[in-house]
Enzyme design. Structure first.
Site, short mmCIF file in Angstrom:
data_model
loop_
_atom_site.label_atom_id
_atom_site.label_comp_id
_atom_site.label_asym_id
_atom_site.label_seq_id
_atom_site.Cartn_x
_atom_site.Cartn_y
_atom_site.Cartn_z
N CYS A 1 0.84 -1.20 0.00
CA CYS A 1 0.00 0.00 0.00
C CYS A 1 0.88 1.25 0.00
O CYS A 1 2.04 1.22 0.43
CB CYS A 1 -0.90 0.02 1.23
N CYS B 1 -3.78 0.24 -2.95
CA CYS B 1 -4.42 0.60 -1.69
C CYS B 1 -3.66 1.75 -1.05
O CYS B 1 -2.50 2.00 -1.38
CB CYS B 1 -4.47 -0.60 -0.74
#
Length: 297
Positions: free
Chosen positions: A89, A170
């Site tokens: 992420c 993400c």
């Protein structure tokens, strides 16, 4: 499902960026792919525990079991399962028409990961392949032209890779676009037609857009003009939060490292020297590549 024709049109004009050409399969294809795989899992990302020979077999089956122009995105499903990689992420970096500066930015900062930094991207970057009609094995003499092939084996793999990359995103993500061209955000590009549509607003905090023009210009599009505005509208309509910056200083400095004598680079160097919040130490004020930029405090 998205039509592959816009992607093929995009790939046609990407030849200068990816160095792809409508020729035969890249010579020594197996040795290159398997060698890159072993290099990736032992040096680039030593934590990877993957079967490189198995990846090659899945790739070969995906391509050679079909006619040269009948390799669908779904043909690569088993390959992507075998080469599964969990992506981090807050580090994914997307791009369109900014290949060189994006990879320089990623290499210098050690913070971002591009599609080409993933295992699949690393293995297949800049390669060409296709099977032979009514025969076994790869065709090393001639592969179909992009425009004549609806389900081109190379286009299908990169479309699958782009979907996988975007769907894995993400946290905060970044995209760098070229403000010196018309349609910096091109809806027919891989980013515009595949990656944007595969992003999940439930998993992403911010889409950070960075628009950078060539040092010599022209400066055609920005965060408030041209196709970038269309991209922002799409993100807003899909519920994304976003930021946008024009000619970020870090990207400009990267450009100046390659062309320190450019008048704009000298101007930036002088401007930074005049700002009290910056300390710019240079061995040679005319060579910004010898400068170290630090922020007070």
């Amino acid at each position: 499902m998205l039509s592959v024709f816009p992607v093929l049109a995009f790939l046609l004009c990407l030849c200068s960026e990816r160095s792809w050409a409508d020729m035969g399969t890249t010579p020594h294809l197996k040795q290159i792919i398997v060698g890159r795989c072993y290099n990736y899992v032992t040096i680039v990302n030593p934590s990877s525990r993957l079967n490189c020979e198995g990846i090659w077999r899945d790739f070969q089956d995906a391509v050679l079991k079909e006619a040269p122009c009948s390799v669908y995105v779904e043909n690569y499903n088993r390959l992507f399962r075998t080469a599964h990689q969990t992506l981090p992420c807050n580090k994914l970096l997307f791009w369109s028409k900014t290949r060189d500066i994006v990879h320089s930015f990623s290499a210098v900062t050690h913070h971002f990961m591009t599609l080409e930094d993933t295992l699949i991207g690393y293995m297949f970057n800049d390669l060409m392949w296709c099977g032979q009609r009514n025969q076994t094995g790869f065709d090393f003499n001639s592969c179909p032209e992009w425009s004549s092939c609806e389900h081109h084996p190379v286009a299908s793999l990169w479309k699958k890779a782009s979907e996988y990359f975007a769907d894995s995103a993400c946290g905060n993500i970044t995209v760098i676009l070229n403000g010196s061209i018309n349609k910096a955000f091109n809806k027919e590009s891989m980013f515009g037609s595949v990656e944007v549509n595969s992003l999940d607003p439930k998993k992403i905090n911010y889409v950070n857009i960075m628009v950078i023009g060539n040092l010599e210009g022209p400066f055609r599009e920005s965060c408030t003009s041209g196709s970038i505005v269309d991209l922002i509208k799409i993100l807003q309509n899909r519920g994304f939060r976003w930021t946008c910056t024009d000619n970020d200083l870090s990207l400009v400095i990267l450009q100046c490292v390659q062309d320190p004598s450019h008048p704009l680079c000298k101007l930036y160097g002088y401007s930074l020297l005049q700002k009290g919040k910056h300390v710019l130490k240079c061995d040679d004020i005319n060579g910004i590549s010898d400068c170290k930029l630090k922020l007070k405090g």
